[in-house]
Design a protein around this motif. Structure first.
Motif, PDB file in Angstrom:
ATOM      1  N   GLY A 144      -2.940  -7.411  -4.756  1.00 26.45           N
ATOM      2  CA  GLY A 144      -2.877  -8.809  -5.118  1.00 26.45           C
ATOM      3  C   GLY A 144      -1.498  -9.309  -5.472  1.00 26.45           C
ATOM      4  N   VAL A 145      -0.534  -8.407  -5.449  1.00 32.46           N
ATOM      5  CA  VAL A 145       0.818  -8.848  -5.753  1.00 32.46           C
ATOM      6  C   VAL A 145       1.566  -8.955  -4.433  1.00 32.46           C
ATOM      7  CG1 VAL A 145       2.945  -8.302  -6.982  1.00 32.46           C
ATOM      8  CG2 VAL A 145       0.726  -7.696  -7.961  1.00 32.46           C
ATOM      9  N   SER A 146       2.196 -10.098  -4.171  1.00 33.16           N
ATOM     10  CA  SER A 146       2.852 -10.245  -2.871  1.00 33.16           C
ATOM     11  C   SER A 146       4.356 -10.095  -3.007  1.00 33.16           C
ATOM     12  CB  SER A 146       2.513 -11.583  -2.242  1.00 33.16           C
ATOM     13  OG  SER A 146       3.053 -12.624  -2.995  1.00 33.16           O
ATOM     14  N   ASN A 147       4.931  -9.538  -1.954  1.00 33.45           N
ATOM     15  CA  ASN A 147       6.364  -9.317  -1.885  1.00 33.45           C
ATOM     16  C   ASN A 147       6.772  -9.832  -0.515  1.00 33.45           C
ATOM     17  OD1 ASN A 147       8.770  -8.102  -1.114  1.00 33.45           O
ATOM     18  ND2 ASN A 147       8.214  -6.056  -1.810  1.00 33.45           N
ATOM     19  N   PRO A 148       7.770 -10.703  -0.445  1.00 32.09           N
ATOM     20  CA  PRO A 148       8.080 -11.295   0.867  1.00 32.09           C
ATOM     21  C   PRO A 148       8.487 -10.281   1.926  1.00 32.09           C
ATOM     22  CG  PRO A 148       9.775 -11.829  -0.764  1.00 32.09           C
ATOM     23  CD  PRO A 148       8.661 -11.187  -1.495  1.00 32.09           C
ATOM     24  N   PHE A 149       8.847  -9.065   1.518  1.00 36.93           N
ATOM     25  CA  PHE A 149       9.334  -8.085   2.489  1.00 36.93           C
ATOM     26  C   PHE A 149       8.298  -7.014   2.828  1.00 36.93           C
ATOM     27  CE2 PHE A 149      13.075  -9.621   0.163  1.00 36.93           C
ATOM     28  CZ  PHE A 149      13.636 -10.346   1.201  1.00 36.93           C
ATOM     29  N   SER A 150       7.075  -7.207   2.358  1.00 34.94           N
ATOM     30  CA  SER A 150       6.048  -6.226   2.713  1.00 34.94           C
ATOM     31  C   SER A 150       4.706  -6.930   2.877  1.00 34.94           C
ATOM     32  CB  SER A 150       5.943  -5.142   1.637  1.00 34.94           C
ATOM     33  OG  SER A 150       5.481  -5.715   0.438  1.00 34.94           O
ATOM     34  N   ASP A 151       3.799  -6.212   3.503  1.00 33.06           N
ATOM     35  CA  ASP A 151       2.459  -6.771   3.638  1.00 33.06           C
ATOM     36  C   ASP A 151       1.732  -6.614   2.310  1.00 33.06           C
ATOM     37  OD1 ASP A 151       2.549  -7.495   6.400  1.00 33.06           O
ATOM     38  OD2 ASP A 151       2.586  -5.356   6.837  1.00 33.06           O
ATOM     39  N   PRO A 152       0.976  -7.624   1.898  1.00 32.88           N
ATOM     40  CA  PRO A 152       0.337  -7.532   0.580  1.00 32.88           C
ATOM     41  C   PRO A 152      -0.753  -6.476   0.541  1.00 32.88           C
ATOM     42  CG  PRO A 152      -0.408  -9.469   1.758  1.00 32.88           C
ATOM     43  CD  PRO A 152       0.674  -8.872   2.592  1.00 32.88           C
ATOM     44  N   VAL A 153      -0.973  -5.930  -0.639  1.00 34.53           N
ATOM     45  CA  VAL A 153      -2.093  -5.007  -0.819  1.00 34.53           C
ATOM     46  C   VAL A 153      -3.321  -5.870  -1.052  1.00 34.53           C
ATOM     47  CG1 VAL A 153      -3.012  -3.119  -2.191  1.00 34.53           C
ATOM     48  CG2 VAL A 153      -0.538  -3.335  -1.889  1.00 34.53           C
ATOM     49  N   GLY A 205       2.140   1.708  11.148  1.00 37.11           N
ATOM     50  CA  GLY A 205       2.295   0.499  10.341  1.00 37.11           C
ATOM     51  C   GLY A 205       2.724   0.876   8.943  1.00 37.11           C
ATOM     52  N   TYR A 206       3.376  -0.045   8.262  1.00 36.08           N
ATOM     53  CA  TYR A 206       3.690   0.206   6.863  1.00 36.08           C
ATOM     54  C   TYR A 206       2.406   0.144   6.052  1.00 36.08           C
ATOM     55  CZ  TYR A 206       8.783   0.038   6.809  1.00 36.08           C
ATOM     56  OH  TYR A 206      10.103   0.331   6.956  1.00 36.08           O
ATOM     57  N   LYS A 207       2.344   0.981   5.031  1.00 38.19           N
ATOM     58  CA  LYS A 207       1.219   0.869   4.109  1.00 38.19           C
ATOM     59  C   LYS A 207       1.331  -0.458   3.374  1.00 38.19           C
ATOM     60  CE  LYS A 207       0.356   5.722   3.185  1.00 38.19           C
ATOM     61  NZ  LYS A 207       0.584   6.823   2.243  1.00 38.19           N
ATOM     62  N   GLU A 208       0.198  -0.945   2.891  1.00 35.58           N
ATOM     63  CA  GLU A 208       0.238  -2.205   2.161  1.00 35.58           C
ATOM     64  C   GLU A 208       1.163  -2.050   0.958  1.00 35.58           C
ATOM     65  OE1 GLU A 208      -3.877  -2.996   1.370  1.00 35.58           O
ATOM     66  OE2 GLU A 208      -4.231  -3.778   3.378  1.00 35.58           O
ATOM     67  N   GLY A 209       2.041  -3.007   0.790  1.00 38.63           N
ATOM     68  CA  GLY A 209       2.964  -2.986  -0.343  1.00 38.63           C
ATOM     69  C   GLY A 209       4.250  -2.242  -0.075  1.00 38.63           C
ATOM     70  N   ALA A 210       4.315  -1.449   1.000  1.00 38.04           N
ATOM     71  CA  ALA A 210       5.532  -0.691   1.296  1.00 38.04           C
ATOM     72  C   ALA A 210       6.453  -1.532   2.172  1.00 38.04           C
ATOM     73  CB  ALA A 210       5.188   0.591   2.031  1.00 38.04           C
ATOM     74  N   SER A 211       7.743  -1.330   2.041  1.00 36.75           N
ATOM     75  CA  SER A 211       8.665  -2.090   2.875  1.00 36.75           C
ATOM     76  C   SER A 211       9.914  -1.289   3.142  1.00 36.75           C
ATOM     77  CB  SER A 211       9.031  -3.407   2.198  1.00 36.75           C
ATOM     78  OG  SER A 211      10.106  -3.230   1.316  1.00 36.75           O
ATOM     79  N   ASN A 262       5.374   6.202   3.456  1.00 35.51           N
ATOM     80  CA  ASN A 262       5.195   4.750   3.406  1.00 35.51           C
ATOM     81  C   ASN A 262       4.515   4.186   4.640  1.00 35.51           C
ATOM     82  OD1 ASN A 262       6.631   3.385   0.974  1.00 35.51           O
ATOM     83  ND2 ASN A 262       7.938   5.095   1.551  1.00 35.51           N
ATOM     84  N   VAL A 263       4.167   5.069   5.561  1.00 33.02           N
ATOM     85  CA  VAL A 263       3.581   4.570   6.807  1.00 33.02           C
ATOM     86  C   VAL A 263       2.195   5.161   7.022  1.00 33.02           C
ATOM     87  CG1 VAL A 263       5.816   4.202   7.912  1.00 33.02           C
ATOM     88  CG2 VAL A 263       4.671   6.403   8.175  1.00 33.02           C
ATOM     89  N   THR A 264       1.463   4.532   7.897  1.00 35.54           N
ATOM     90  CA  THR A 264       0.115   4.998   8.202  1.00 35.54           C
ATOM     91  C   THR A 264      -0.168   4.760   9.689  1.00 35.54           C
ATOM     92  OG1 THR A 264      -2.216   4.716   7.632  1.00 35.54           O
ATOM     93  CG2 THR A 264      -0.855   2.773   7.435  1.00 35.54           C
ATOM     94  N   SER A 265      -1.006   5.577  10.267  1.00 36.20           N
ATOM     95  CA  SER A 265      -1.288   5.480  11.702  1.00 36.20           C
ATOM     96  C   SER A 265      -2.635   4.838  11.953  1.00 36.20           C
ATOM     97  CB  SER A 265      -1.311   6.872  12.329  1.00 36.20           C
ATOM     98  OG  SER A 265      -0.041   7.427  12.295  1.00 36.20           O
ATOM     99  N   ASP A 286      -7.114   3.198   9.036  1.00 35.19           N
ATOM    100  CA  ASP A 286      -8.010   3.623   7.955  1.00 35.19           C
ATOM    101  C   ASP A 286      -7.510   3.144   6.598  1.00 35.19           C
ATOM    102  OD1 ASP A 286      -9.635   4.790   9.740  1.00 35.19           O
ATOM    103  OD2 ASP A 286      -8.913   6.843   9.419  1.00 35.19           O
ATOM    104  N   GLU A 287      -6.184   3.069   6.457  1.00 34.24           N
ATOM    105  CA  GLU A 287      -5.621   2.758   5.143  1.00 34.24           C
ATOM    106  C   GLU A 287      -5.238   1.294   4.966  1.00 34.24           C
ATOM    107  OE1 GLU A 287      -3.047   5.564   3.156  1.00 34.24           O
ATOM    108  OE2 GLU A 287      -3.197   6.867   4.877  1.00 34.24           O
ATOM    109  N   LEU A 288      -5.482   0.478   5.962  1.00 34.20           N
ATOM    110  CA  LEU A 288      -5.144  -0.941   5.837  1.00 34.20           C
ATOM    111  C   LEU A 288      -6.407  -1.777   5.982  1.00 34.20           C
ATOM    112  CD1 LEU A 288      -1.934  -1.246   8.076  1.00 34.20           C
ATOM    113  CD2 LEU A 288      -2.068  -0.705   5.658  1.00 34.20           C
ATOM    114  N   ASN A 289      -6.447  -2.871   5.247  1.00 32.74           N
ATOM    115  CA  ASN A 289      -7.551  -3.824   5.385  1.00 32.74           C
ATOM    116  C   ASN A 289      -8.909  -3.140   5.200  1.00 32.74           C
ATOM    117  OD1 ASN A 289      -8.273  -6.554   5.916  1.00 32.74           O
ATOM    118  ND2 ASN A 289      -8.953  -5.966   7.949  1.00 32.74           N
TER     119      ASN A 289
END
Lengths: 285, 778
Positions: free
Chosen positions: A250-259, B562-568, B584-587, B622-625
């Motif tokens: 629920g926390v968004s960061n412009p450089f990553s996809d949100p969780v 893909g990047y895991k959610e929250g990873a950049s 930080n990545v997932t397939s 599996d690890e996204l959405n």
């Protein structure tokens, strides 16, 4: 690097045109946020009901609407009979005694919440069947002195054959400290962490091993410290919800996809989950 | 009966034996420049016998003895040449074709090039370089990749970006080759311009599906570009001045008819113009430059050598100073490639090309701070370097078969991150570096087989191998393209291709930022694989100069990263533990399917095309959405491009483009709330205990990832070119308008608070932008 990217983003905003977005989105409205976690291992059933607020649009200014709702009707049933959870003004949650509606392994329970302004939310949860035991918990200490300690935690839980099991490990690290000079009263501090793992249904009888480093530092002297470890065998919904929250959901960061934050509440947010729990307390000093 | 059969056999055998076969072979070049011409059709009128020249202009056709053999050499944009000869021996015949102006009405006596209905290859786009120069562009900077984005099945990532997505594949799934060398980061200015200087290029070919076996290494596309060889007859040049950059190209003979060169360079100059006007305590700027160079030497008709290279760099810098301290920041990135190629004719039917290839991509970030008490400096670099060997053979035993086979071996050096930290607070310098070494090998064979006049196929297999540490992967990749000619100018085609990709690009943005990291496939981030089938219909309207191709495709992609959610990438870039990218990545899996239509008009005063794509791209990790399928960010339901170039006369050319695309899929927060999660009750037996506690304010991002759409993207660009022929040169002045109706297309969205109410705001990057440029050709 981060500053550079922020500089670039700032440059775009400064040089570009901005206007109100005109895209099709669902109607901005507040919804019920319901959390209720049931277990056969507790004597009380509790639920919290709140409002969400729309992120933008007219309702977005009403942040106070997110406070607890005290006049909701919260009903919990097992398909044959149901009970009403009553609002506890002191604790700001709805509760009932587990004796009113026993929570039994393998059974499905239904939660329905409605409010006088017409909002309704509902969910169901299946209580994990198998009773499980923590096979072993180990706390090897890596380093410690009078103001700090660092240790690892290893937990082994037997797997349940032919099904995917969802586990959550909850650590509560309590530390009581006292100022050295002048000698003050002891103060307590809790440091809670979550960790999750799920088992592989293809592997029978495998065991799960988890390790984590837990560290505490203080400028004061540590007088006592202990660690509460709870291993929860969760319903899938409870697992996904807890995992998404603990991973910064629920926390968004412009450089990553949100969780994304998981929910199993229809017409609302939050979670109606079920779990079995086993706990161990480890005294550090 | 037996006697009759014996007689028939003898007669048949004599007939076969008397059909002696001879080979006509040679090189086809452009008259005037002697530039080799690939893709020229060599056709025996009245028969189905035909072949095409290869990438180096070499052709070979073997036919039965005949007293009067007619061979027609034809190529789009060139006057056809008909040669008549007595075929009673092998003949070496080099041909020069004369370029014709589009305005000249060339009599269409036969098919002027291999038409799309004849070709077995589907899902391929050839971009004539001259066309790139005619099409209006942002700030007047002509860009090959942006012209590709106007083709069906090829989509741009975001406003102004040169990055492209082919049939639902990410930018990392495009293999970009310049003279056999892989280019890993093809962008200048944070993705707004591509590296490729049109003045130095001879051919640009994009393959989206039905990949021949000679190509491999990426899942979704191969962009194969050839640099010009250099004029072998006289010195020739092109120069241009635009708003952003200036460019100069020179080519000419070193030894007439034997050896020629080409040098081409570009540089931006906005930094030089504004630097003197900046205050002394705040200086900064940005520039890029690039250079292409090529030399070729013809030893004999059997041996030719080509040496070519590219070098380019982008640099962004800022120097800040005050009384107490000074600080410097720098970001630079660049590619370098070098290719040495040797063409050798083993016989008039067997052509070989052997290449030694070097390619290097490097990115560096520098930060320095200094005051009276302390100093600090950080240098972070990342990159990838390849050394490759490639040899390929073209074997043309008869007009029915064109066999290509060869091998390629690449030694990769991946450097995902290296840091050097110096500080007065540290006792010694901190250094960290990582290096992954890998070998990527491939063997391939393919045959373009004209089974009957109606049936033609290209069947092949590519055997790929990737070795990293103790891992050793071997995968065969079957390829098949089939064409059936329903009528002379109407064919149906089908293709199937399996592709494996042994490297990943870590990118959050997909727009080609220099910070994107190339990393090898590992056990945690396994290699990617795609399988694509396509079915199409091609029709030529020869006399009217039109052709149309309709294709449908379905592609499955496995182990997409893909990047895991929250990873950049910021997490990775700031972390000196270089291998942390694996955590930080997932397939996951991807599916892309849809249909494309391309209607082109290739000849006459008015040329251009209309492209339409209907497509879906879905991903599942599996690890996204929560494991559910979702639309990719670049999933685009509708994509339309209309391109028109009208040459009013020799002096004026008008051009226009219009594009429309469904908005990119995005994830937006719609609600916020206070979330509770499990908390240890004080005691389980306490009847007032609450087993949950508020954690923090969270946002709800809707029912699933990428559930919403940005506003549709559409834009029109206009350009007018005025050509003037002088005694020694031709000058072109161009006036262009980007986004002529000032459409505010979304670049990104953010939430802003106005009068206590939060609003979703849209940021648009480019309003209407006029541009002027001058160019000279001599």
């Amino acid at each position: 690097m981060k500053y550079f990217m922020m500089f670039l983003a700032g440059l775009f905003i400064a040089s570009a045109c901005t206007k109100k977005a005109d895209i099709d989105l669902p109607k901005a409205e507040n919804k019920l946020v319901v959390t209720c976690f049931i277990t056969p291992d507790d004597s009380v059933i509790s639920a919290v009901v709140r409002n969400s607020t729309p992120k933008f649009g007219a309702g977005s200014s009403r942040q106070n609407d997110q406070s607890d709702i005290s006049d909701a009707l919260v009903r919990l049933g097992d398909g044959t009979r149901s009970i009403t959870l009553k609002f506890d003004g002191e604790g700001a949650f709805y509760r009932a005694s587990a004796a009113e509606l026993p929570i039994l392994p393998g059974k499905t329970y239904y939660l329905e919440v409605s409010t006088p302004d017409g909002k309704k939310a509902s969910a169901s949860a299946i209580v994990p069947t198998e009773r499980f035991e923590i096979e072993s918990v180990k706390f090897p200490m890596i380093r410690q002195d009078s103001t700090s300690f660092e240790h690892e935690i290893s937990i082994v839980v037997p797997d349940i054959e032919n099904e995917t099991s969802y586990f959550a490990v909850f650590f509560s690290n309590t530390v009581i400290t006292r100022q050295r000079r002048p000698q003050g009263t002891p103060t307590g501090l809790n440091n809670n962490t979550w960790s999750h793992f799920d088992s592989d249904e293809k592997t029978a009888k495998s065991k799960f091993y988890h390790t984590n480093t837990n560290t505490y530092f203080s400028s004061d002297t540590i007088t006592s410290a202990w660690l509460d470890v709870s291993v929860l065998n969760c319903s899938r919904d409870f697992y996904l919800y807890s995992k998404s929250i603990s991973e910064g959901g629920g926390v968004s960061n412009p450089f990553s996809d949100p969780v994304m934050v998981y929910t199993n509440i229809s017409n609302g947010f939050g979670c109606f989950g079920a779990y079995r729990s086993r706990s161990v307390t480890h005294v550090i000093r | 009966m037996q006697k009759n059969l014996f007689m028939a056999f003898v007669l048949f055998s004599q007939c076969i034996l008397s059909q002696e076969r001879f080979t006509v072979s040679g090189y086809i070049t452009e008259k005037g420049s002697r530039e080799n011409l690939p893709g020229v059709t060599i056709h025996q009128p009245g028969t189905g016998h035909a072949t095409t020249s290869n990438a180096y202009g070499f052709y070979s056709i073997t036919l039965p003895r005949q007293d009067s053999l007619k061979l027609l050499f034809s190529f789009m944009g060139f006057a056809s040449e008909l040669k008549v000869m007595k075929l009673d021996r092998n003949i070496a015949l080099n041909i020069g074709l004369k370029a014709v102006n589009n305005l000249e009405e060339v009599e269409v006596t036969a098919k002027r090039t291999e038409s799309i209905s004849e070709d077995v290859q589907m899902s391929r786009i050839d971009i004539p370089i001259e066309k790139v120069k005619d099409i209006p562009a942002l700030l007047g900077e002509k860009d090959v990749l942006k012209v590709l984005q106007l083709m069906p099945g090829v989509q741009k990532g975001s406003e102004g970006s040169s990055g492209f997505y082919v049939r639902g594949g990410g930018p990392d799934q495009n293999l970009i080759i310049l003279d056999d060398a892989t280019v890993y980061n093809a962008f200048h200015l944070f993705g707004f311009f591509s590296l490729f200087n049109g003045d130095a290029l001879k051919s640009v070919e994009l393959t989206k599906g039905g990949f021949p076996a000679r190509y491999g290494g990426r899942l979704s596309s191969v962009l194969d570009m050839q640099m010009k060889d250099g004029n072998k007859e006289k010195i020739h040049g092109e120069a241009g001045i635009g708003i952003i950059s200036s460019r100069l190209t020179l080519e000419g003979p070193i030894i007439k008819d034997k050896c020629s060169f080409l040098v081409s360079g570009r540089r931006t100059y906005i930094d030089a113009l504004i630097y003197p006007w900046m205050p002394d305590n705040r200086k900064g700027g940005y520039y890029f430059y690039d250079m292409n160079a090529k030399v070729n030497y013809v030893f004999s008709d059997k041996d030719r050598l080509f040496l070519s290279g590219y070098f380019g760099k982008d640099r962004f810098f800022a120097n800040l100073k005050n009384e107490a301290s000074t600080s410097k920041f720098g970001l630079n990135w660049g590619n370098a490639t070098a290719t040495a190629r040797w063409n050798h004719l083993f016989s008039n039917k067997l052509f070989a090309n052997t290449s030694l290839i070097f390619t290097d991509y490097k990115m560096g970030i520098m930060n320095e701070y200094k005051d009276d008490q302390s100093t600090f400096s950080l240098l972070y670099t990342s990159g990838i370097r390849d050394y490759s060997f490639k040899t390929s053979f073209d074997y043309m035993p008869n007009p029915s078969h064109y066999i290509k086979f060869g091998l390629q071996s690449i030694y990769h050096q991946f450097r995902p991150g290296a840091s050097v930290l110096k500080s007065s607070f540290l006792e010694s310098d901190f250094k960290s570096a990582s290096l992954f070494e890998a070998f990527e090998n491939a063997l391939f064979v393919e045959d373009d087989w004209k089974i009957t006049p109606k049936w033609r196929l290209n069947a092949g297999v590519r055997l790929t191998n990737f070795i990293i540490k103790k891992e050793n992967y071997i995968n065969p990749e079957p390829r098949l393209s089939v064409r059936y000619l329903i009528m002379d100018d109407l064919s149906v085609k089908a293709s199937f291709a399996t592709m494996n990709q042994y490297m990943h690009l870590l990118s959050n943005t997909g727009i080609g930022l220099p910070t994107d990291l190339w990393v090898p496939a590992t056990a945690k981030a396994p290699f990617m694989r795609s399988q694509q089938v396509a079915l199409g219909l091609s029709k030529d309207f020869v006399k009217k100069g039109f052709d149309i191709a309709v294709e449908g495709y379905y592609k499955e992609m496995n182990n997409v990263l893909g990047y895991k959610e929250g990873a950049s990438f910021l997490t990775i870039g700031d972390n000196s533990e270089a291998v942390s990218w694996e955590n930080n990545v997932t397939s996951g899996q991807g599916w892309s399917y849809g249909g494309e239509v391309l209607l082109r008009k290739n000849t006459g005063k008015f040329t251009g095309w209309i492209g339409y794509t209907l497509s879906w791209t879905e991903l599942q990790f599996d690890e996204l959405n929560f494991g559910k399928k979702f639309f990719a960010r670049y999933d685009r339901r509708h994509d339309i491009s209309v391109v028109g170039v009208y040459k009013i006369n020799q002096n004026i050319t008008l051009s226009a483009t219009w594009v429309y695309g469904t908005g990119n899929a995005i994830t937006l927060p719609l609600n916020s709330y206070v979330a509770n999660t499990y908390a240890l009750p004080y005691t389980f037996s306490n009847p007032t205990a609450l087993n949950q506690a508020a954690v923090y304010q969270v946002q709800d991002f809707g029912p699933q990832r990428n559930a919403y759409r940005m506003s549709p993207y559409h834009r029109m660009d206009l350009g007018v070119q005025f050509h003037k022929k002088k005694k020694y040169y031709t000058r072109t002045f161009e006036l262009g308008f980007y986004n002529v109706y000032n459409r505010q297309n979304p670049f990104f969205y953010y939430i802003d608070t106005k009068n206590g109410v939060q609003e979703l705001m849209q940021v648009s990057l480019f309003p209407i932008i006029p541009s002027v440029s001058w160019s000279w050709k001599f």
